[in-house]
Structure formats: structure tokens, C-alpha cells
Design a protein around this motif. Structure first.
Motif, PDB file in Angstrom:
ATOM      1  N   THR A   1      46.003  91.705 147.323  1.00 12.83           N
ATOM      2  CA  THR A   1      46.021  90.763 148.442  1.00 12.83           C
ATOM      3  C   THR A   1      47.473  90.383 148.711  1.00 12.83           C
ATOM      4  O   THR A   1      48.344  90.568 147.848  1.00 12.83           O
ATOM      5  CB  THR A   1      45.208  89.501 148.120  1.00 12.83           C
ATOM      6  OG1 THR A   1      45.846  88.806 147.029  1.00 12.83           O
ATOM      7  CG2 THR A   1      43.774  89.849 147.727  1.00 12.83           C
ATOM      8  N   MET A  46      48.951  87.486 148.734  1.00 14.04           N
ATOM      9  CA  MET A  46      49.474  86.510 147.777  1.00 14.04           C
ATOM     10  C   MET A  46      49.942  87.185 146.493  1.00 14.04           C
ATOM     11  O   MET A  46      51.040  86.914 145.988  1.00 14.04           O
ATOM     12  CB  MET A  46      48.400  85.466 147.439  1.00 14.04           C
ATOM     13  CG  MET A  46      48.891  84.392 146.471  1.00 14.04           C
ATOM     14  SD  MET A  46      47.607  83.218 145.986  1.00 14.04           S
ATOM     15  CE  MET A  46      46.647  84.214 144.836  1.00 14.04           C
ATOM     16  N   ASP A  60      52.518  82.424 153.654  1.00 20.05           N
ATOM     17  CA  ASP A  60      51.274  83.059 153.226  1.00 20.05           C
ATOM     18  C   ASP A  60      50.221  82.009 152.894  1.00 20.05           C
ATOM     19  O   ASP A  60      49.044  82.140 153.271  1.00 20.05           O
ATOM     20  CB  ASP A  60      51.530  83.947 152.013  1.00 20.05           C
ATOM     21  CG  ASP A  60      50.249  84.486 151.402  1.00 20.05           C
ATOM     22  OD1 ASP A  60      49.603  85.337 152.044  1.00 20.05           O
ATOM     23  OD2 ASP A  60      49.894  84.048 150.286  1.00 20.05           O
ATOM     24  N   ARG A  61      50.614  80.942 152.196  1.00 13.22           N
ATOM     25  CA  ARG A  61      49.678  79.860 151.857  1.00 13.22           C
ATOM     26  C   ARG A  61      49.233  79.125 153.122  1.00 13.22           C
ATOM     27  O   ARG A  61      48.079  78.692 153.227  1.00 13.22           O
ATOM     28  CB  ARG A  61      50.331  78.871 150.884  1.00 13.22           C
ATOM     29  CG  ARG A  61      50.579  79.413 149.482  1.00 13.22           C
ATOM     30  CD  ARG A  61      49.287  79.813 148.782  1.00 13.22           C
ATOM     31  NE  ARG A  61      48.870  81.171 149.166  1.00 13.22           N
ATOM     32  CZ  ARG A  61      47.614  81.583 149.198  1.00 13.22           C
ATOM     33  NH1 ARG A  61      46.635  80.752 148.884  1.00 13.22           N
ATOM     34  NH2 ARG A  61      47.301  82.819 149.549  1.00 13.22           N
ATOM     35  N   ALA A  88      46.599  81.235 154.794  1.00 11.02           N
ATOM     36  CA  ALA A  88      45.373  81.249 153.991  1.00 11.02           C
ATOM     37  C   ALA A  88      44.583  79.962 154.136  1.00 11.02           C
ATOM     38  O   ALA A  88      43.339  79.986 154.160  1.00 11.02           O
ATOM     39  CB  ALA A  88      45.720  81.490 152.521  1.00 11.02           C
ATOM     40  N   ILE A  89      45.267  78.825 154.257  1.00 12.63           N
ATOM     41  CA  ILE A  89      44.585  77.523 154.310  1.00 12.63           C
ATOM     42  C   ILE A  89      44.256  77.117 155.741  1.00 12.63           C
ATOM     43  O   ILE A  89      43.171  76.593 156.014  1.00 12.63           O
ATOM     44  CB  ILE A  89      45.460  76.445 153.630  1.00 12.63           C
ATOM     45  CG1 ILE A  89      45.540  76.725 152.120  1.00 12.63           C
ATOM     46  CG2 ILE A  89      44.914  75.044 153.881  1.00 12.63           C
ATOM     47  CD1 ILE A  89      46.512  75.833 151.383  1.00 12.63           C
ATOM     48  N   PRO A 105      42.034  80.718 157.673  1.00 12.05           N
ATOM     49  CA  PRO A 105      41.397  81.587 156.673  1.00 12.05           C
ATOM     50  C   PRO A 105      40.636  82.777 157.268  1.00 12.05           C
ATOM     51  O   PRO A 105      40.613  83.856 156.673  1.00 12.05           O
ATOM     52  CB  PRO A 105      40.450  80.635 155.937  1.00 12.05           C
ATOM     53  CG  PRO A 105      40.210  79.509 156.900  1.00 12.05           C
ATOM     54  CD  PRO A 105      41.490  79.352 157.653  1.00 12.05           C
ATOM     55  N   TYR A 136      43.119  85.488 158.180  1.00 11.54           N
ATOM     56  CA  TYR A 136      44.133  85.726 157.151  1.00 11.54           C
ATOM     57  C   TYR A 136      44.443  87.216 156.976  1.00 11.54           C
ATOM     58  O   TYR A 136      45.601  87.627 157.011  1.00 11.54           O
ATOM     59  CB  TYR A 136      43.668  85.124 155.824  1.00 11.54           C
ATOM     60  CG  TYR A 136      44.618  85.366 154.674  1.00 11.54           C
ATOM     61  CD1 TYR A 136      45.857  84.727 154.621  1.00 11.54           C
ATOM     62  CD2 TYR A 136      44.279  86.225 153.631  1.00 11.54           C
ATOM     63  CE1 TYR A 136      46.723  84.940 153.566  1.00 11.54           C
ATOM     64  CE2 TYR A 136      45.148  86.448 152.568  1.00 11.54           C
ATOM     65  CZ  TYR A 136      46.369  85.799 152.543  1.00 11.54           C
ATOM     66  OH  TYR A 136      47.226  86.020 151.499  1.00 11.54           O
ATOM     67  N   ASN A 137      43.409  88.024 156.810  1.00 11.17           N
ATOM     68  CA  ASN A 137      43.623  89.456 156.559  1.00 11.17           C
ATOM     69  C   ASN A 137      44.204  90.178 157.772  1.00 11.17           C
ATOM     70  O   ASN A 137      44.888  91.198 157.620  1.00 11.17           O
ATOM     71  CB  ASN A 137      42.308  90.117 156.148  1.00 11.17           C
ATOM     72  CG  ASN A 137      41.866  89.681 154.764  1.00 11.17           C
ATOM     73  OD1 ASN A 137      42.690  89.397 153.904  1.00 11.17           O
ATOM     74  ND2 ASN A 137      40.553  89.609 154.550  1.00 11.17           N
ATOM     75  N   CYS A 141      53.538  92.186 155.665  1.00  7.05           N
ATOM     76  CA  CYS A 141      53.992  91.806 154.317  1.00  7.05           C
ATOM     77  C   CYS A 141      55.190  92.651 153.894  1.00  7.05           C
ATOM     78  O   CYS A 141      56.163  92.129 153.337  1.00  7.05           O
ATOM     79  CB  CYS A 141      52.849  91.966 153.313  1.00  7.05           C
ATOM     80  SG  CYS A 141      51.482  90.809 153.548  1.00  7.05           S
ATOM     81  N   THR A 177      46.116  75.151 145.284  1.00  8.46           N
ATOM     82  CA  THR A 177      46.668  76.462 145.633  1.00  8.46           C
ATOM     83  C   THR A 177      48.155  76.370 145.972  1.00  8.46           C
ATOM     84  O   THR A 177      48.864  77.384 145.915  1.00  8.46           O
ATOM     85  CB  THR A 177      45.926  77.066 146.841  1.00  8.46           C
ATOM     86  OG1 THR A 177      46.121  76.235 147.988  1.00  8.46           O
ATOM     87  CG2 THR A 177      44.447  77.210 146.572  1.00  8.46           C
TER      88      THR A 177
END
Length: 316
Positions: free
Chosen positions: A60, A62, A124-125, A128-129, A132, A135-136, A144, A243
Motif C-alpha cells: 500500500t 503508506m 498520504d495520511r 487516507a482519512i 478514504p 484513496y487508491n 507515489c 494513525t
């Protein structure tokens, strides 16, 4: 480049690194402590990289950034610690002029790259938060990879500016560096010329390379915390906060000592304080990073480790 630097070195062909103490007993104790920290740092970060590579569940963004951080940390400590260990138990504590330049450049390159990587990890965080479901899509492998390449570009180019601006100065003696490796502030104290321009360059680059990514991290976390506070479930808020805790801890341990070291005037620097600061963001930070992130993601790391040992469940 080598000929350019050698042409400005005056009569010096090597430097003497004074290190920590002239007391043999103290040096033996320090050798044991730093050897332990170095080996555990290599083992911990190496294990993190191996687990992420071997377990598809950890493929992933992260964990990709975490594996890059581990690679940087391993290189970071290997640039300075092995030589420091040798000097702790050896009477000869010299480093060649070219070796000093190389050590300075590699150390700066890895450190600057890591500084910007922390900002990328904060983003990135945030995704994700706060996003969500997307995210992908947002954090694609291509993005990345480009982000890490961006960090590497800043590291290689700005480290070159730092190193050249320091080593074009004449060094005509004495040649004793009151440090355990060739770090810019310590080396500049030996220059046979006015270093006020270098202080200005260090401050400007420190602003760009430390304060800018740190400011981006702060802005990102303000948005993250605002999003977390809108979560109705207390358990959900706690999970979201957790997280971010590991990343905030690691960034603080690295960035604050670096800013003190590189953004203050050289005349205000104390050699003993500089050594302690350098140990903190060079050795201690790299030692604690895999521990902090492993505790934060202990279930993922535990399952990946058991799978590697052949005792875990196959990925679903």
C-alpha cells in the motif's frame, strides 16, 4: 567537481575528527552503546523492508513510503556510525579531504530527502482519512513513485549546493573538527575565510528544506484533525488520531533538532550541543523509527512476520 573542490582546499589533505572523549574507558562504553544502536537500527529497518516486500497485504502507499524511510535511515546511519565506531577504539581519527566531502554530501542528500518524505507521508495520511473512498485512485503507484523521485531530486540538488558552498572555502589549518563526522556547521569553523555568507545560505536552504515541508505537514494535520473531529464515533476518532501519532512523533524527533542545527548562526553553535543534536536526528531517530511504526501497526507487522516465518495465514 572533485578537481574544483581539491583546487580550493589549500594545504589540508585530511581532517581529524575529535569525536566525544579522549578517555579510553568512556570511549569503550560509547562504542558498545553505539554498536548496539547501529545493529538494531539495521535489523529493525531491514526487517521492515523485508516484511513490506514479501507480504502483498502491505503493498500500500503508506507502507511503500515507510519502506523508503527505512532505506534512508539505514543509509543515514551507515554514512556516519561505522566511522565513528572505528574512531572510538582507534588512535587514528583522521578522514581524508575527499572522504569528508563525500560524507558531507551523502549525509545531506539522505537527510534532505527524508525531510521532504515526511511531508509526502503526511499527505498520504490526509488522503487516507479525509478521502478514504478515493484513496487508491489518488495515491496511485505512479503518483507515489513521482513523489519519492521529487524528494530525491531535492535531496541530491540541495545537498550539492550545501556541500559546494562549504568546501569552496579555503582550509589552511588547524584541521581538527570538533565533531564525530563531517557536518557542515562543524567544518565551517575551520575555514580561513568569512563564513557569514554561508550562514545566510544555510538559513535560506534550511527555510526551504525544513520549514517549508514542516509547514506543509502542519497545514495537512490541521485539515486531518478538523475531519477527525467531525467523526461521531469516539472509537473512530481515536483510531484516526492513532494513525497520525506515530508520524507526528517521528517528524518532531527529526525536524526540531535539524532546525536548531542548521538555521542558527555559526557563532552561536556549541560543539558539544551540536554533537548531541546530531546524535538525536541521525542515530536515535533512525533507531526509534521502526519501533514507533511497528507499535502503531503492530497487527499488520505481526501478521507479516508470522507469514514470513511460515506460521501465518495466507492473504485473503
Amino acid at each position: 567537481m572533485q578537481d574544483f573542490l581539491l583546487g580550493n582546499r589549500s594545504s589540508l589533505t585530511e581532517f581529524i575528527l575529535l569525536g566525544f572523549s579522549g578517555n579510553t574507558k568512556i570511549n569503550v562504553i560509547l562504542f558498545s552503546v553505539f554498536l548496539f544502536l547501529y545493529l538494531v537500527t539495521l535489523l529493525g529497518n531491514g526487517l521492515i523492508i523485508t516484511l513490506i516486500h514479501k507480504d502483498s497485504r502491505l503493498h500500500t502507499p503508506m507502507y511503500f513510503f515507510l519502506s523508503v524511510l527505512s532505506i534512508l535511515d539505514m543509509g543515514y546511519v551507515t554514512t556516519t556510525v561505522p566511522q565513528m565506531l572505528v574512531h572510538l577504539v582507534s588512535k587514528k581519527k583522521t578522514i581524508s579531504y575527499v572522504g569528508c566531502v563525500a560524507q558531507m554530501y551523502i549525509f545531506l542528500m539522505l537527510g534532505i530527502t527524508e525531510s521532504w518524505l515526511f511531508a509526502i507521508m503526511a499527505y498520504d495520511r490526509y488522503v487516507a482519512i479525509c478521502h478514504p473512498l478515493r484513496y487508491n485512485v489518488i495515491m496511485s503507484p505512479l503518483l507515489c513513485g513521482l513523489m519519492v523521485a521529487f524528494c530525491g531530486f531535492w535531496g541530491t540538488s540541495c545537498a550539492l549546493i550545501y556541500t559546494v558552498s562549504a568546501m569552496i572555502l579555503p582550509y589552511c589549518g588547524p584541521n581538527e573538527i570538533n565533531h564525530f563526522f563531517c557536518e557542515v556547521p562543524a567544518v565551517l569553523k575551520l575555514a580561513c575565510a568569512d563564513t557569514s555568507l554561508n550562514d545566510q545560505v544555510d538559513f535560506i536552504l534550511g527555510f526551504i528544506l525544513l520549514l517549508v515541508p514542516l509547514s506543509l505537514i502542519i497545514i495537512v494535520y490541521i485539515n486531518i484533525f478538523a475531519a477527525i473531529l467531525r467523526i461521531r464515533s469516539s472509537q473512530g476518532r481515536l483510531k484516526a488520531f492513532s494513525t497520525c501519532a506515530s508520524h507526528i512523533t517521528v517528524v518532531t524527533m527529526f525536524s526540531i533538532p535539524c532546525m536548531v542545527m542548521y538555521m542558527r548562526p555559526g557563532s552561536e553553535a556549541s560543539p558539544e550541543e551540536d554533537k548531541k543534536l546530531a546524535l538525536f536526528y541521525n542515530v536515535i531517530s533512525a533507531f526509534l523509527n521502526p519501533i514507533i511504526y511497528s507499535l502503531r501497526n503492530k497487527d499488520d507487522v505481526k501478521n507479516a512476520f508470522l507469514k514470513l516465518m511460515g506460521r501465518g495465514r495466507a492473504p485473503e
